[in-house]
Write an enzyme that holds these catalytic residues in place. Sequence first.
Site, PDB file in Angstrom:
ATOM      1  N   GLY A  31       0.810  -1.208   0.000  1.00 16.71           N
ATOM      2  CA  GLY A  31       0.000   0.000   0.000  1.00 16.71           C
ATOM      3  C   GLY A  31       0.844   1.258   0.000  1.00 16.71           C
ATOM      4  O   GLY A  31       2.033   1.229  -0.334  1.00 16.71           O
ATOM      5  N   HIS A  34       2.346   4.700  -5.007  1.00 15.36           N
ATOM      6  CA  HIS A  34       2.849   5.876  -5.714  1.00 15.36           C
ATOM      7  C   HIS A  34       3.056   5.505  -7.172  1.00 15.36           C
ATOM      8  O   HIS A  34       2.719   4.373  -7.590  1.00 15.36           O
ATOM      9  CB  HIS A  34       4.132   6.378  -5.054  1.00 15.36           C
ATOM     10  CG  HIS A  34       5.150   5.296  -4.824  1.00 15.36           C
ATOM     11  ND1 HIS A  34       5.737   4.591  -5.848  1.00 15.36           N
ATOM     12  CD2 HIS A  34       5.655   4.775  -3.678  1.00 15.36           C
ATOM     13  CE1 HIS A  34       6.578   3.709  -5.360  1.00 15.36           C
ATOM     14  NE2 HIS A  34       6.548   3.786  -4.045  1.00 15.36           N
ATOM     15  N   HIS A  37       4.495   2.062  -8.048  1.00  8.56           N
ATOM     16  CA  HIS A  37       3.521   0.959  -8.050  1.00  8.56           C
ATOM     17  C   HIS A  37       2.633   1.045  -9.284  1.00  8.56           C
ATOM     18  O   HIS A  37       2.318   0.031  -9.909  1.00  8.56           O
ATOM     19  CB  HIS A  37       2.630   1.026  -6.807  1.00  8.56           C
ATOM     20  CG  HIS A  37       3.348   0.867  -5.509  1.00  8.56           C
ATOM     21  ND1 HIS A  37       3.536   1.907  -4.632  1.00  8.56           N
ATOM     22  CD2 HIS A  37       3.938  -0.214  -4.944  1.00  8.56           C
ATOM     23  CE1 HIS A  37       4.195   1.468  -3.573  1.00  8.56           C
ATOM     24  NE2 HIS A  37       4.456   0.194  -3.737  1.00  8.56           N
ATOM     25  N   GLY A 147       9.298  -4.424  -8.296  1.00  7.84           N
ATOM     26  CA  GLY A 147      10.166  -3.315  -8.697  1.00  7.84           C
ATOM     27  C   GLY A 147      11.633  -3.635  -8.445  1.00  7.84           C
ATOM     28  O   GLY A 147      11.982  -4.319  -7.474  1.00  7.84           O
ATOM     29  N   ASP A 150      13.846  -2.685  -5.011  1.00  9.71           N
ATOM     30  CA  ASP A 150      14.155  -3.719  -4.018  1.00  9.71           C
ATOM     31  C   ASP A 150      14.903  -4.836  -4.747  1.00  9.71           C
ATOM     32  O   ASP A 150      14.385  -5.935  -4.947  1.00  9.71           O
ATOM     33  CB  ASP A 150      12.864  -4.226  -3.378  1.00  9.71           C
ATOM     34  CG  ASP A 150      12.186  -3.140  -2.574  1.00  9.71           C
ATOM     35  OD1 ASP A 150      12.755  -2.699  -1.565  1.00  9.71           O
ATOM     36  OD2 ASP A 150      11.093  -2.698  -2.979  1.00  9.71           O
ATOM     37  N   GLN A 153      15.417  -8.174  -2.948  1.00  9.67           N
ATOM     38  CA  GLN A 153      14.129  -8.878  -2.803  1.00  9.67           C
ATOM     39  C   GLN A 153      13.766  -9.595  -4.105  1.00  9.67           C
ATOM     40  O   GLN A 153      13.335 -10.750  -4.100  1.00  9.67           O
ATOM     41  CB  GLN A 153      13.049  -7.860  -2.429  1.00  9.67           C
ATOM     42  CG  GLN A 153      11.633  -8.392  -2.539  1.00  9.67           C
ATOM     43  CD  GLN A 153      10.610  -7.413  -2.012  1.00  9.67           C
ATOM     44  OE1 GLN A 153      10.419  -7.303  -0.813  1.00  9.67           O
ATOM     45  NE2 GLN A 153       9.937  -6.693  -2.885  1.00  9.67           N
ATOM     46  N   VAL A 176      11.310   3.617 -10.687  1.00  7.38           N
ATOM     47  CA  VAL A 176      10.697   4.878 -11.115  1.00  7.38           C
ATOM     48  C   VAL A 176      11.206   5.971 -10.177  1.00  7.38           C
ATOM     49  O   VAL A 176      11.238   5.788  -8.955  1.00  7.38           O
ATOM     50  CB  VAL A 176       9.149   4.802 -11.066  1.00  7.38           C
ATOM     51  CG1 VAL A 176       8.531   6.121 -11.510  1.00  7.38           C
ATOM     52  CG2 VAL A 176       8.657   3.662 -11.951  1.00  7.38           C
ATOM     53  N   LEU A 184      11.344   6.578  -6.113  1.00  7.94           N
ATOM     54  CA  LEU A 184      10.050   6.624  -5.433  1.00  7.94           C
ATOM     55  C   LEU A 184       9.991   5.531  -4.370  1.00  7.94           C
ATOM     56  O   LEU A 184      10.420   4.410  -4.590  1.00  7.94           O
ATOM     57  CB  LEU A 184       8.904   6.427  -6.428  1.00  7.94           C
ATOM     58  CG  LEU A 184       8.690   7.545  -7.440  1.00  7.94           C
ATOM     59  CD1 LEU A 184       7.386   7.335  -8.212  1.00  7.94           C
ATOM     60  CD2 LEU A 184       8.632   8.900  -6.760  1.00  7.94           C
ATOM     61  N   ARG A 187       8.119   5.311   1.724  1.00  5.07           N
ATOM     62  CA  ARG A 187       8.734   5.963   2.893  1.00  5.07           C
ATOM     63  C   ARG A 187       9.038   7.439   2.638  1.00  5.07           C
ATOM     64  O   ARG A 187       9.256   8.190   3.587  1.00  5.07           O
ATOM     65  CB  ARG A 187      10.029   5.244   3.276  1.00  5.07           C
ATOM     66  CG  ARG A 187       9.791   3.852   3.809  1.00  5.07           C
ATOM     67  CD  ARG A 187      11.047   3.326   4.485  1.00  5.07           C
ATOM     68  NE  ARG A 187      10.729   2.221   5.363  1.00  5.07           N
ATOM     69  CZ  ARG A 187      10.803   0.940   5.016  1.00  5.07           C
ATOM     70  NH1 ARG A 187      11.204   0.624   3.813  1.00  5.07           N
ATOM     71  NH2 ARG A 187      10.486  -0.014   5.867  1.00  5.07           N
TER      72      ARG A 187
END
EC number: 6.3.2.1
Length: 281
Positions: A31, A34, A37, A147, A150, A153, A176, A184, A187
Amino acid sequence: MKVVHTIKDLQAELTVLRAQGKKVGLVPTMGALHAGHASLVKRSVSENGVTVVSVFVNPTQFNDKNDLEKYPRTLDADCRLLEECGADFAFAPSVSEMYPEPDTRQFSYAPLDTVMEGAFRPGHFNGVCQIVSKLFDAVLPDRAYFGEKDFQQLAIIREMVRQLKYNLEIVGCSIVREEDGLALSSRNTRLSAEERENALNISQTLFKSRNFAATHTVSETQKMVEDAIEAAPGLRMEYFEIVDGNTLQKISNWEDTSYAVGCITVFCGEVRLIDNIKYKE
Ligand code: PAF
């Protein structure tokens, strides 16, 4: 767009759509959405008949309770953005829906998950793998979008998919950035105006280091970044590592790999920001 809160309801919807031959794209998120996402969601919408976006702040991946509490939760605004992007379902489960009992599964993808974020955030990637595998099992997507911000990840999720033989494609999407270069991140909303200004030094340093790297060694490039971040106001570097983009292990020479990536984590005030840059690919 439908907002669904339970796995059972989501699966009932997806079973019908899959029977019509539609491919399912999944965009897992926590959630506070931005434009980064939005780019993942739009890509999924363009590549699949159905797009599911999960919106779930996953408690098991937070090793810092304070960070979990402060994580922004903005479901109404998220749903408006998802609707604009053309998503079909926002899947917003409760914690008890995703974890009816404690998840004791251990995922270990050493050495991918023991370096960088893995070293500084013990248990973080185990929690990520717990929730992402639960989402894959619930949604059974044909494609899942993550993305590249990360970076670690993404590498670990690819490895989980490979080892557990999930029948789906992982699609990695470019970072992005704001117009001035800041990556972006959800946080970023926690940065004061001054911190936002200071944070800009992170991406600017990485961009400069890319030119610098063309004529300098790995260790000189490493030092250039460390020195620049140390000299920048209000920033405290946690780590910067130049790694092989596949193994995530440090490289000593540019010739060691055809895929070299610099991964950085910096505290800007209390806010922990990550970014990365590709030197060779
Ligand atoms: O990248 C994130 O936002 C999260 O780690 C993810 C993949 C949604 C799992 O909670």
